[in-house]
Scaffold this motif. Structure first.
Motif, short mmCIF file in Angstrom:
data_model
loop_
_atom_site.label_atom_id
_atom_site.label_comp_id
_atom_site.label_asym_id
_atom_site.label_seq_id
_atom_site.Cartn_x
_atom_site.Cartn_y
_atom_site.Cartn_z
N ASP A 168 -58.27 1.77 62.42
CA ASP A 168 -57.74 3.07 62.81
C ASP A 168 -57.12 3.07 64.21
OD1 ASP A 168 -58.41 4.17 60.41
OD2 ASP A 168 -60.21 5.19 61.12
N ASP A 169 -57.74 2.37 65.16
CA ASP A 169 -57.23 2.38 66.53
C ASP A 169 -55.85 1.72 66.61
OD1 ASP A 169 -58.82 0.18 65.79
OD2 ASP A 169 -59.03 -0.49 67.85
N CYS A 170 -55.56 0.78 65.73
CA CYS A 170 -54.24 0.14 65.73
C CYS A 170 -53.15 1.08 65.22
CB CYS A 170 -54.27 -1.12 64.88
SG CYS A 170 -55.30 -2.45 65.55
N PHE A 171 -53.53 2.07 64.42
CA PHE A 171 -52.56 3.02 63.88
C PHE A 171 -52.28 4.18 64.84
CE2 PHE A 171 -53.86 0.94 59.96
CZ PHE A 171 -52.66 0.85 59.26
N GLU A 172 -53.12 4.34 65.86
CA GLU A 172 -53.01 5.52 66.73
C GLU A 172 -51.67 5.61 67.44
OE1 GLU A 172 -56.34 5.68 69.37
OE2 GLU A 172 -57.80 5.91 67.75
N SER A 173 -51.13 4.47 67.88
CA SER A 173 -49.88 4.51 68.63
C SER A 173 -48.66 4.26 67.76
CB SER A 173 -49.92 3.46 69.75
OG SER A 173 -50.08 2.16 69.21
N LEU A 174 -48.86 4.18 66.45
CA LEU A 174 -47.75 3.91 65.53
C LEU A 174 -46.80 5.11 65.48
CD1 LEU A 174 -46.91 1.59 63.63
CD2 LEU A 174 -48.05 2.82 61.78
N LYS A 175 -45.51 4.83 65.54
CA LYS A 175 -44.51 5.90 65.55
C LYS A 175 -44.15 6.39 64.15
CE LYS A 175 -42.39 4.36 69.88
NZ LYS A 175 -41.15 3.88 70.54
#
Length: 612
Positions: free
Chosen positions: A259-266
């Motif tokens: 989940d943390d890897c998806f947080e900054s996804l545009k």
């Protein structure tokens, strides 16, 4: 692992005039080198405005034909009628592997053997049609080459194709070949696969022989492949992967979303996470998906990484761990590149592009004072991922966190973009685990993709999973593209809500100080939400920090005059310091808003007893 088949690595050999081999065709041991194609490419690079017919993907056009199909009852060749290309760092007997740089090609001798992986593919009926452009020495990530040009990204011609194996990705995306090989060290295949909208498989480290390829960093180098069709991706795997690697595994698969890897996804989640979750809901043999903060998992399970982590708050620990992981990966790459090629760099002083020059200088100037710790981190991280994924787990994460640069732009990659990019690729690269990259259509006219990571040695398990999921995933991609665009989201607000929830979870666990940290981080992102102040006040009350609790309630009431909890908590703070009159006023304010509030009624009765 030593790439023992590379030609004269690190040495300087006499080399004849490179123009001498430019002939209409040279047939040697079944190899036809069409040098005229290379000459046409050089002319185009000098200023022709029209695109070359090969999208600029190839630097060496050649044909390696497979042996004839044996008559029955011999088994049919598995890759019969398929064509492929290989990156410029693969050796072909009788010819020099150029490593993306003319100075390298000029100063090295011809290979005495063809790369083992290429030979294995030829034996199974595939035909190699050329070597492709790559970033110099396998060090770039954009796909721009000072000498051979930038291949044209068929999926999005206005942006770079990504690197270092840019030409291989372009050749597949442009349908010039059925599949292509390249080496992946720090994302060299996965990055261009994502930018060019094709499938990619990066096998577990050490599983596919790298003999006959030029090494960048042998602890990270793997030979991977790209394809448009998942069936071809799987067929190539059947040839290159040993039979014992990740065969049939009993038990239901489980996807684990980082989940943390998806947080900054545009890219909106309806085009990424929701697509995958919706796909597996319709497939048999899957457990319900699981969600994890992979950064926090790293902090807890890779103790040797702490010396590489920057000072951070509890909330920032996960991001710090991911950044530290990619730092270790890059330091290891520099150390091994220096060991492999420092003598050649210092002797030849090759002409390199600006980005590549920076990376090469970082490598040759690297000081290996604490190199042992890099290998310890690598070993611990592989074990930690194995414990997380076990036999049937598949980690799901974005392949890239942002969009590629514009083609021919003078802009360079920002440090923030590089940090996020390397953090994502380091998860598989440093652990040596296998990773598959799957395209998910487009967003804002740019290809998007997700990646799937399985434990080291689970290669065939992962390939089978991708084959099983692929058609259903693409159906969900089509469905998602028809949905109305999601509302514009303020990502700071979105992130602050996540922080609030983490604070609430810590509060429930009676981790008061940790809860304060999470609420404080939420307030930094969004200081206009009364709930954040009110919740932090509750944690302050538990810690006995009554003045801070009162101040937070004051701020909450400035933002929301009808916040009952703020009156209750401010009253509680005043009561604790024996300011009973003012506490009573706060409890009565709460009752004016909610006359039946049990906590306020009890507090009013309690204080009235004190005042009698």
């Amino acid at each position: 692992m030593d790439s023992s088949g590379r030609s004269g690595a690190g040495g300087v050999a006499a080399y004849s005039n490179p123009r001498a081999w430019i002939v209409a065709g040279i047939a040697v041991a079944g190899v036809i080198v069409l040098a005229e194609a290379a000459r046409r490419r050089r002319r185009w690079l000098r200023g022709k405005s029209t695109a070359p017919p090969d999208s600029g993907a190839f630097c060496d056009s050649l044909v390696l034909s497979p042996p004839p199909q044996a008559p029955p009852p011999a088994a049919r060749q598995q890759l019969s009628d398929l064509t492929f290309a290989v990156s410029h760092n693969f050796e072909i007997e009788g010819y020099v592997a150029g490593f993306g740089n003319p100075d390298w090609k000029r100063t090295h001798t011809a290979a005495s053997h063809t790369a083992v992986a290429v030979t294995n593919l030829l034996k199974q009926g595939a035909t190699c049609v050329g070597r492709t452009v790559m970033d110099e020495l396998g060090f770039g990530v954009t796909g721009q080459n000072l000498h051979y040009g930038t291949p044209i990204n068929p999926a999005s011609p206005s942006v770079v194709p990504g690197g270092s194996c840019s030409g291989s990705a372009v050749a597949v995306s442009a349908q010039l070949v059925d599949f292509a090989l390249g080496t992946d060290t720090t994302g060299d295949l996965r990055i261009p696969a994502s930018f060019c909208g094709v499938l990619c498989f990066r096998p577990s480290h050490g599983v596919v022989s790298t003999v006959g390829t030029l090494a960048n960093s042998q602890s990270l180098d793997t030979i991977g492949w790209l394809a448009r069709d998942p069936r071809i991706l799987h067929r190539v795997g059947d040839v290159l992967l040993p039979a014992a690697v990740g065969g049939f595994i009993k038990g239901k698969r489980q996807l684990i979303f980082a989940d943390d890897c998806f947080e900054s996804l545009k890219v909106p989640s309806q085009k990424t996470v929701h697509v995958i979750e919706s796909a597996v809901l319709t497939l048999p043999g899957y457990q319900p998906p699981k969600h994890i903060d992979i950064g926090q998992y790293i902090i807890s399970n890779v103790p040797s990484l702490k010396e590489f982590c920057e000072p951070s708050t509890k909330m920032q620990e996960g991001n710090s761990a991911l950044k530290a992981l990619c730092t270790v990966m890059l330091l290891l790459q520099r150390y091994e590149f220096k060991a492999n090629h420092e003598d050649w760099v210092n002797t030849v002083k090759p002409k390199l592009g600006l980005e590549i020059t920076t990376r090469v200088l970082q490598a040759v100037n690297f000081r290996d004072d604490n190199i042992k710790s890099l290998y310890i981190v690598r070993s611990e991280w592989r074990s930690a991922l194995k414990n997380l994924l076990k036999d049937t787990g598949i980690l799901v994460l974005p392949t890239m966190a942002g969009y590629p640069l514009k083609r021919n732009s003078k802009q360079r990659l920002s440090s923030e973009f590089e940090d996020k990019m390397y953090a994502l690729v380091s998860i598989a690269a440093l652990s040596g685990c296998c990773q598959a990259t799957v395209p998910l259509g487009n967003h804002n006219d740019r290809p998007i993709s997700l990646s799937f990571v399985a434990a080291h040695g689970s290669d065939k398990f992962l390939l089978r999973a991708i084959s099983d999921m692929y058609s259903t995933i693409q159906e969900q991609v089509v469905s998602a593209s028809k949905l109305a665009p999601p509302p514009v989201i303020n990502h700071d607000v979105d992130a602050s809500e996540l922080l609030k929830e983490k604070g609430n979870d810590s509060f429930k666990r009676k981790q008061w100080s940790k809860a304060v940290e999470f609420y404080s981080e939420a307030i930094e992102l969004n200081g206009t939400n009364a709930t954040y102040y009110c919740n932090r006040a509750a944690a302050y009350l538990e810690l006995g920090r009554f003045k801070q609790a009162e101040a937070d309630c004051d701020q909450a009431l400035l933002l929301d005059k009808k916040n009952v909890k703020a009156y209750l908590r401010r009253g509680a703070a005043k009561e604790r310091v024996l300011n009973h009159q003012e506490a009573l006023q706060d409890f009565r304010h709460a009752l004016a808003l909610e006359p039946q509030n049990k906590a306020a009624l009890a507090a009013e009765r309690r204080i009235q007893k004190h005042l009698r």
